[in-house]
Design a protein around this motif. Structure first.
Motif, PDB file in Angstrom:
ATOM      1  N   GLU A  11      46.739  30.978  18.655  1.00 56.78           N
ATOM      2  CA  GLU A  11      47.900  30.998  17.521  1.00 56.78           C
ATOM      3  C   GLU A  11      47.567  29.992  16.515  1.00 56.78           C
ATOM      4  O   GLU A  11      47.903  30.903  15.182  1.00 56.78           O
ATOM      5  N   GLN A  12      46.738  28.645  16.378  1.00 55.20           N
ATOM      6  CA  GLN A  12      46.667  28.216  14.676  1.00 55.20           C
ATOM      7  C   GLN A  12      45.621  28.850  14.244  1.00 55.20           C
ATOM      8  O   GLN A  12      45.991  29.487  12.724  1.00 55.20           O
ATOM      9  N   ASP A  13      44.708  29.625  14.961  1.00 55.76           N
ATOM     10  CA  ASP A  13      43.474  30.733  13.497  1.00 55.76           C
ATOM     11  C   ASP A  13      44.437  31.437  13.016  1.00 55.76           C
ATOM     12  O   ASP A  13      44.616  32.407  12.039  1.00 55.76           O
ATOM     13  N   PHE A  14      45.471  32.334  14.002  1.00 55.50           N
ATOM     14  CA  PHE A  14      46.058  33.432  13.264  1.00 55.50           C
ATOM     15  C   PHE A  14      47.248  32.699  12.476  1.00 55.50           C
ATOM     16  O   PHE A  14      47.392  34.225  11.830  1.00 55.50           O
ATOM     17  N   GLU A  15      47.960  31.425  12.878  1.00 57.88           N
ATOM     18  CA  GLU A  15      48.682  31.498  11.888  1.00 57.88           C
ATOM     19  C   GLU A  15      48.196  30.867  10.622  1.00 57.88           C
ATOM     20  O   GLU A  15      49.219  31.002   9.565  1.00 57.88           O
ATOM     21  N   ASN A  19      49.139  32.711   6.659  1.00 55.78           N
ATOM     22  CA  ASN A  19      49.636  32.067   6.075  1.00 55.78           C
ATOM     23  C   ASN A  19      48.620  31.769   4.376  1.00 55.78           C
ATOM     24  O   ASN A  19      49.241  31.593   3.254  1.00 55.78           O
ATOM     25  N   ASP A  20      47.030  32.478   4.907  1.00 56.90           N
ATOM     26  CA  ASP A  20      46.026  32.585   3.067  1.00 56.90           C
ATOM     27  C   ASP A  20      46.282  33.813   2.762  1.00 56.90           C
ATOM     28  O   ASP A  20      46.556  33.828   1.653  1.00 56.90           O
ATOM     29  N   VAL A  21      47.098  34.774   3.941  1.00 57.59           N
ATOM     30  CA  VAL A  21      47.589  36.170   3.104  1.00 57.59           C
ATOM     31  C   VAL A  21      48.524  35.685   2.452  1.00 57.59           C
ATOM     32  O   VAL A  21      48.883  36.884   1.532  1.00 57.59           O
ATOM     33  N   VAL A  22      49.602  35.194   3.504  1.00 54.97           N
ATOM     34  CA  VAL A  22      50.985  35.023   2.314  1.00 54.97           C
ATOM     35  C   VAL A  22      50.774  34.402   1.421  1.00 54.97           C
ATOM     36  O   VAL A  22      51.315  34.823   0.362  1.00 54.97           O
ATOM     37  N   SER A  23      49.746  33.524   0.881  1.00 52.89           N
ATOM     38  CA  SER A  23      49.594  32.956   0.106  1.00 52.89           C
ATOM     39  C   SER A  23      48.930  33.554  -1.710  1.00 52.89           C
ATOM     40  O   SER A  23      49.204  32.972  -2.079  1.00 52.89           O
ATOM     41  N   ARG A  24      48.114  33.986  -0.766  1.00 50.78           N
ATOM     42  CA  ARG A  24      47.454  35.482  -1.445  1.00 50.78           C
ATOM     43  C   ARG A  24      49.060  36.145  -2.577  1.00 50.78           C
ATOM     44  O   ARG A  24      48.429  36.202  -3.711  1.00 50.78           O
TER      45      ARG A  24
END
Length: 86
Positions: A11-15, A19-24
């Motif tokens: 779950e942490q990896d998915f999150e 978050n990386d995609v959203v920040s990009r």
């Protein structure tokens, strides 16, 4: 059941990836390295080739099969192998 990687870790990896995609997307820098650009190009070339092949198959099935009511007789090419005759 989950082995070394528990549900919390997954779950942490998915999150983190989300978050990386959203920040990009927010920073409008989708391609941060040359590898991102190369992988994006290879992916779209692959998708384009698959779509091209599907279109060619559809053209062959829809256009060519209906028009050919009578198939041309196949001509024998080459010589007879008399050694195979009984």
């Amino acid at each position: 059941m989950y082995g070394a990687m528990g549900p919390r870790n997954l779950e942490q990896d998915f999150e983190n990836q989300f978050n990386d995609v959203v920040s990009r997307l927010q920073s409008k820098q989708l391609f941060q390295s040359d590898w991102d650009i190369a992988s994006f190009a290879v992916f779209f070339i692959f998708i384009g080739m698959v779509l091209l092949l599907v279109i060619l198959v559809l053209i062959r099935c829809c256009c060519c099969c209906c028009c050919d009511d009578e198939k041309p007789r196949r001509r024998k090419v080459g010589i007879d192998n008399m050694a195979l005759e009984p």
